[in-house]
Every structure is written in structure tokens, then in C-alpha cells.
Design a protein around this motif. Structure first.
Motif, short mmCIF file in Angstrom:
data_model
loop_
_atom_site.label_atom_id
_atom_site.label_comp_id
_atom_site.label_asym_id
_atom_site.label_seq_id
_atom_site.Cartn_x
_atom_site.Cartn_y
_atom_site.Cartn_z
N GLY A 29 63.27 8.41 -4.83
CA GLY A 29 62.83 9.47 -5.72
C GLY A 29 63.88 9.93 -6.70
N HIS A 32 58.85 14.58 -12.61
CA HIS A 32 57.59 15.21 -12.23
C HIS A 32 57.04 14.67 -10.91
CE1 HIS A 32 56.22 11.46 -14.02
NE2 HIS A 32 55.09 11.62 -13.38
N HIS A 33 57.54 13.50 -10.45
CA HIS A 33 56.95 12.87 -9.26
C HIS A 33 57.63 13.28 -7.96
CE1 HIS A 33 60.38 10.16 -8.93
NE2 HIS A 33 60.23 9.85 -10.21
N ARG A 34 58.52 14.28 -8.00
CA ARG A 34 59.18 14.74 -6.77
C ARG A 34 58.48 16.00 -6.25
NH1 ARG A 34 65.45 15.16 -7.61
NH2 ARG A 34 65.52 14.69 -5.39
N THR A 44 46.28 13.17 -4.05
CA THR A 44 46.55 11.73 -4.18
C THR A 44 46.43 11.05 -2.82
OG1 THR A 44 48.05 12.08 -6.04
CG2 THR A 44 48.28 10.01 -4.83
N SER A 67 58.60 10.90 -2.35
CA SER A 67 59.54 11.31 -3.38
C SER A 67 59.87 12.80 -3.27
CB SER A 67 58.94 11.03 -4.77
OG SER A 67 59.85 11.38 -5.78
N PRO A 88 51.10 14.62 -8.45
CA PRO A 88 52.12 13.83 -9.16
C PRO A 88 53.13 13.14 -8.26
CG PRO A 88 52.63 16.18 -9.29
CD PRO A 88 51.39 16.06 -8.49
N VAL A 89 53.14 13.44 -6.98
CA VAL A 89 54.18 12.92 -6.08
C VAL A 89 53.97 11.43 -5.81
CG1 VAL A 89 55.20 13.13 -3.77
CG2 VAL A 89 54.53 15.18 -5.04
N GLU A 90 55.08 10.66 -5.83
CA GLU A 90 54.99 9.21 -5.64
C GLU A 90 55.32 8.83 -4.20
OE1 GLU A 90 56.97 6.68 -8.34
OE2 GLU A 90 56.10 7.59 -10.13
#
Length: 561
Positions: free
Chosen positions: A201, A349-351, A466, A487, A524-526
Motif C-alpha cells: 500500500g 486514495h486506496h489506503r 468492494t 492497503s 477505494p481500498v485495494e
């Protein structure tokens, strides 16, 4: 003397005119080069008489002193115009940053100083500002926000894509990234920081967009948080393998801890070796530990460098709030006059930090060594019905909640499959039947499942929108197959068969070809699936070093700790 006479006679045969008073001591030779055939003119220090019988137009006339002077002036004028054009181009590239350099900034966060808005970063009361300005000490002021951060207050200031909800937002994440855009045009040495707990991340895969073609030293931070008895030799090799897969060419890799100073002296040596008169920029994602790393760097350098020792008095502020640093902070840290720059973190933004409330941010930062939480585990307090179900058939048909931020539905695994979670202790793990998971989440969000903390924040929570289905194939059933990294949070390791899982009817042979999970996270989290990180005592036992070819050995960076 015979040799001189021989040279004179050979020259006489070339020249078409006579040489009066042909004494070797009075002879000077001049050679004129042009696009025409080369001629050698013989000139005496005394008067010369050229034969009248020489045909007209024979040879090229030697340039006069006036011609030579004009040629020199033309060359100087041409070179001056080229240099002027080059300087103009360079000024255009540097304008973005040099304008910001002129304004005095807070030495704690890099925000421009002002006396207008009390709550804004960089605010200083008028009396203090005037006094410091009078004594030319504006570069030695700590703003009001930094004073509060140093006392543990959680004050966010960054909004936009990758920013944080709650509190006032004085600058966007996009504006902070723009403040770093000049770095790719500078001749600099880049030190890139990556958090080992959130390796994927915080890696900044597109760091070349910021660093340009400048050389990079990769520094892995917070290795003191890894589980006890972790073999750093294995972790170092794992990090280099992951870096090579990302095709990022780096000079070297360093495993460090800003808290215990592990590996910091190695980074200092590498910087001194590679900077070669260039400024040094510390780059990394938000809250990766840049300010803490710089403080550790100055602390280590101060033993031998008096410049670094004096710089420790005005060092950047450390805080658990992502976005503490709001502008480039120049630090005089080297005897040679080069600058060390603490830069604003790149907000991603993905954390997980980008989706939770500012007051819950400290729960994402581990404060002590990670300890793996194994599911299923005989020592965990579980509902009797869930415990019996685990003993009979393992995790299949169950859902695991990691705080209020992650949900894992286990669809198809072996009876002895186990998951080991590595992350902040503040996030509790709860196991329920999958058919009851939706109701349980709605009821316990903000109570048992935190963050978000409190029903008030839970009502505004976006939920786990998600979903990602993971089908994991395995080869060796007794070693971890992979890590699933969230992330900004941590990771969990998947072990197909755990002999100490406590299953009442252990399997005699493998019956499944792959393991199937569905992972739920905020929008938005990966989610990253990667090779397992060799942590703990067991990690050093099962980790295998890959055999390298001669070509790989040449390009593979070395790692140090």
C-alpha cells in the motif's frame, strides 16, 4: 646541429620562395588549417622578400590579426546566446519551487507562515512574527498547529482525493503532489521510504513520475514492528525480490527502524557515497515515517558532522496524523552545503487511512511488535456453536470480521486451513456464520466492530462496498501459500494445512485443488495478493532463497540492515 640543418633543408624543398638569413634560430613555423589543402608557411623574424616569379593566386592567404579577432568575437557571441537560452529553460523548470523557497515556512511542517487565520497551518501571532522578522529568525518558527500536534492532538489539514474526512481541510492531496513536481527536474538523490507493515500500500509504484531519472535508495521502515524472532536476512531477500518484480531500479535496499536506529548508519554511509554534490530528497507515502526517519538520520550523523548536530535543534514534527508535513522543508545537514529535504507525503486514495474518520487514525498505527492472530485457534474465546463448527469442518462457511474495515467470507478451504492476521492490535477479530454476517455487521458496527468508533460515525460509514473473490492455488500444503494484504492496514497469511489447528477429524489426503475466499473492504481500498513474507521464527525455516543467474546478480540491488 646536423638534425636542425636537415629539418631546414627539408622545409626549403617545400617552400616555393627563398628564405633569407636562414638561420635555424630565427625560424618560426605557422600552420594554417582550412577546408582547402594544408599549406605550411615559413616566416622569418626579419624582413622577407617573396619571389616575384610566384604565380598569382597560388595557395591561401594567411588570416590577418583582424580576421582572427573577429572570428573569436563571433564564437564568444554564439556561445553566450546558447548559454542564455539554456538558462531560460532551466529557470522555467525551477520557477515552481523557487517561488515557494522565498516565503518563510514553519520548520515543523513546511507550511508558509502567516498571521491571518488562527486554525490554518502556518499561523503565528503577529507579535511573534514581527519579533522574529526583526531578528531575521523567521526560518526558526513553529506554527500553532505543529505545537498542538507535538502534544498529541489529531489535526488533519488535507482534503481531496486521498485526503481525510473530519476537521478543516486547508490543502488538497493534489496540491501536495504538485509541490513535489519539481523534483524530477532537479539533479538530486532520492531516498524512497516504504512501510514494512503496509509494504504494497505504501510502495509508490509510479515513483518515477516524481523522481524522474534520479538515482533511488530504497529504505524499508518500521522493521522493529515485525514479529519476534524474524530473520531479517529472509525479509531483506523477500523485499529485493518484490522490488525486482515491480521493475524499479534502485541503488540499494536498507531495512531500518527509526525508533531503535537499526540500519540507519548504513543509510547514512550510502547517502554520503552517492549524493556527489546533489541535494537529498526523502520521498514516500503519507505517514510512512519520513519525519521520524529524518530525525534518526540527523541523530546518527550528528556524532561526526557538526552541521547535522546543529540541524537537530529545528527538526520536522513527528505525528500519527497523515499529512503532518505540508511543504518541502530544507535542512542544512551536510558539510558540503547540500540540502536534505523532508517532503509532503503522497496521499493515496486506496489506503484505509483515506476512508476512516480523523479521530480513528491512531488505531491504524501499530505501537508495538506485531503478533500473529491465528484463526482457528484453541485459545480464542468463540461462541460454542462456532467453535464446534470449526472443530468439525474448519473455516468453510464462516465469515471473519477484522474490525469494521474488512470482512472475509470463507467459501472453500481444507478442514485444517488457517489464517494468520498481522496488523494493529486495536482491530479485534470476530467470527460468525456467513448467513448471519450481514445482520451482525449492521448491529455491531461502531460497537464491537471498530473503527468506525461510536454509532454516530457508524451512521455515516460508507460500508464494505468492494468485493473481491480470491481463488488461491497451492503447492506445499504445510507452508503459507500467499499473503492477502489490505492497503493501509496489514495482511493475513493463508496456510493450507496447519497441523496445530485442533481439528477433531484431520484429513489424510488433500481433497481441494484451490482455496476460495471473498474479501470485502471499503470502496477505494485495494487488496493485494503476494508471496508470503517470512516473518517469525517459522518464516526463517520455510523460506527458500531463489537461485540467481549471473545476469540477475549484476542488476540485483544489495540489501543491508
Amino acid at each position: 646541429m646536423p638534425s636542425k640543418l636537415l629539418a631546414l633543408s627539408s622545409l626549403s624543398s617545400i617552400c616555393p620562395f627563398s628564405i633569407p638569413n636562414s638561420s635555424p634560430t630565427n625560424l618560426n613555423l605557422y600552420r594554417y588549417q582550412s577546408t582547402k589543402p594544408t599549406l605550411i608557411f615559413c616566416k622569418s623574424t626579419e624582413a622577407q622578400t617573396i619571389s616575384e616569379s610566384e604565380p598569382e593566386g597560388y595557395g591561401a592567404a594567411a588570416p590577418t590579426r583582424g580576421d582572427i579577432y573577429l572570428q573569436r568575437q563571433q564564437v564568444v557571441a554564439a556561445s553566450s546566446s546558447v548559454l542564455a537560452t539554456t538558462k531560460k529553460k532551466k529557470k522555467k523548470k525551477d520557477n515552481i519551487f523557487k517561488i515557494s523557497k522565498l516565503a518563510p515556512c514553519c520548520y515543523g511542517c513546511g507550511a508558509p507562515l502567516h498571521t491571518s487565520e488562527v486554525d490554518a497551518p502556518g499561523y503565528v501571532d503577529q507579535e511573534t512574527y514581527d519579533l522574529k522578522k526583526k531578528h531575521h529568525q523567521l526560518r526558526k518558527i513553529l506554527c500553532g498547529r505543529c505545537r498542538l500536534l507535538s502534544h498529541g492532538h489529531m489535526i488533519t489539514a488535507v482534503g481531496g482525493n486521498g485526503g481525510y474526512s473530519g476537521g478543516k481541510q486547508f490543502v488538497t492531496a493534489e496540491e501536495l503532489r504538485e509541490k513535489l513536481s519539481h523534483v524530477r527536474h532537479e539533479k538530486a538523490l532520492i531516498v524512497k521510504l516504504v512501510d514494512i507493515v503496509d509494504f504494497n500500500g505504501s510502495f509508490l509504484a509510479r515513483v518515477r513520475d516524481l523522481a524522474g531519472a534520479n538515482p533511488i535508495i530504497l529504505v524499508i521502515t518500521k522493521v522493529d514492528l515485525l514479529p519476534k524472532d524474524t530473520d531479517l536476512n529472509c525479509v531483506g531477500d523477500w523485499v529485493v525480490e518484490a522490488t525486482m518484480k515491480k521493475k524499479l531500479n534502485v541503488l540499494s535496499v536498507h531495512l531500518t527502524s527509526s525508533k531503535s536506529l537499526v540500519g540507519i548508519s548504513g543509510v547514512v554511509s550510502e547517502i554520503q557515497k552517492e549524493k556527489k554534490g546533489r541535494d537529498v530528497y526523502i520521498l514516500g507515502s503519507a505517514n510512512v515515517g519520513k519525519s521520524a526517519f529524518i530525525n534518526a538520520l540527523l541523530n546518527t550523523m550528528s556524532y561526526k558532522d557538526p552541521v547535522a548536530a546543529s540541524a537537530r535543534k529545528y527538526k520536522p514534527i513527528q505525528s500519527a496524523v497523515p499529512g503532518t508535513t505540508l511543504g518541502p522543508i530544507p535542512i542544512d545537514a551536510f558539510l558540503g552545503g547540500e540540502k536534505l529535504y523532508d517532503t509532503p507525503g503522497v496521499h493515496l486514495h486506496h489506503r484505509q487511512a483515506a476512508v476512516i474518520h480523523a479521530e480513528d487514525l491512531p488505531t491504524l498505527a501499530p505501537q508495538s511488535r506485531l503478533r500473529g492472530q491465528v484463526i482457528p485457534s484453541s485459545g480464542r474465546n468463540l461462541d460454542s456453536q462456532i467453535a464446534n463448527r470449526m472443530r468439525s469442518s474448519g473455516l468453510t462457511g464462516l465469515s471473519i470480521f477484522w474490525g469494521g474495515l474488512v470482512r472475509i467470507d470463507v467459501f472453500k478451504v481444507l478442514p485444517e486451513t488457517c489464517l494468520t492476521f498481522y496488523g494493529p492490535k486495536a482491530l479485534q477479530i470476530h467470527v460468525v456464520a456467513t448467513e448471519e454476517a450481514d445482520e451482525f455487521y449492521q448491529k455491531e458496527l461502531g460497537v464491537l466492530l471498530t473503527p468506525p468508533t461510536g454509532k454516530g460515525k457508524a451512521d455515516d460509514w460508507m460500508g464494505l462496498e468492494t468485493k473481491r473473490q480470491l481463488q488461491i492455488k497451492y503447492e506445499d500444503i504445510e507452508r503459507p501459500t500467499c499473503d492477502v494484504a489490505i492497503s493501509g492496514l496489514g495482511w493475513f497469511s493463508v496456510v493450507p494445512v496447519n497441523k496445530s489447528a485442533g481439528i477433531s477429524n484431520p484429513i489424510s489426503e488433500v481433497t481441494a485443488e484451490e482455496l476460495t475466499f471473498v474479501v470485502h473492504v471499503p470502496k477505494p481500498v485495494e487488496i493485494f495478493v503476494r508471496s508470503p513474507m517470512p516473518v517469525g521464527k517459522a518464516g526463517g525455516q520455510w523460506y527458500d532463497y531463489r537461485e540467481l543467474t549471473e545476469e540477475e546478480l549484476e542488476v540485483r540491488p544489495k540489501w543491508f540492515f
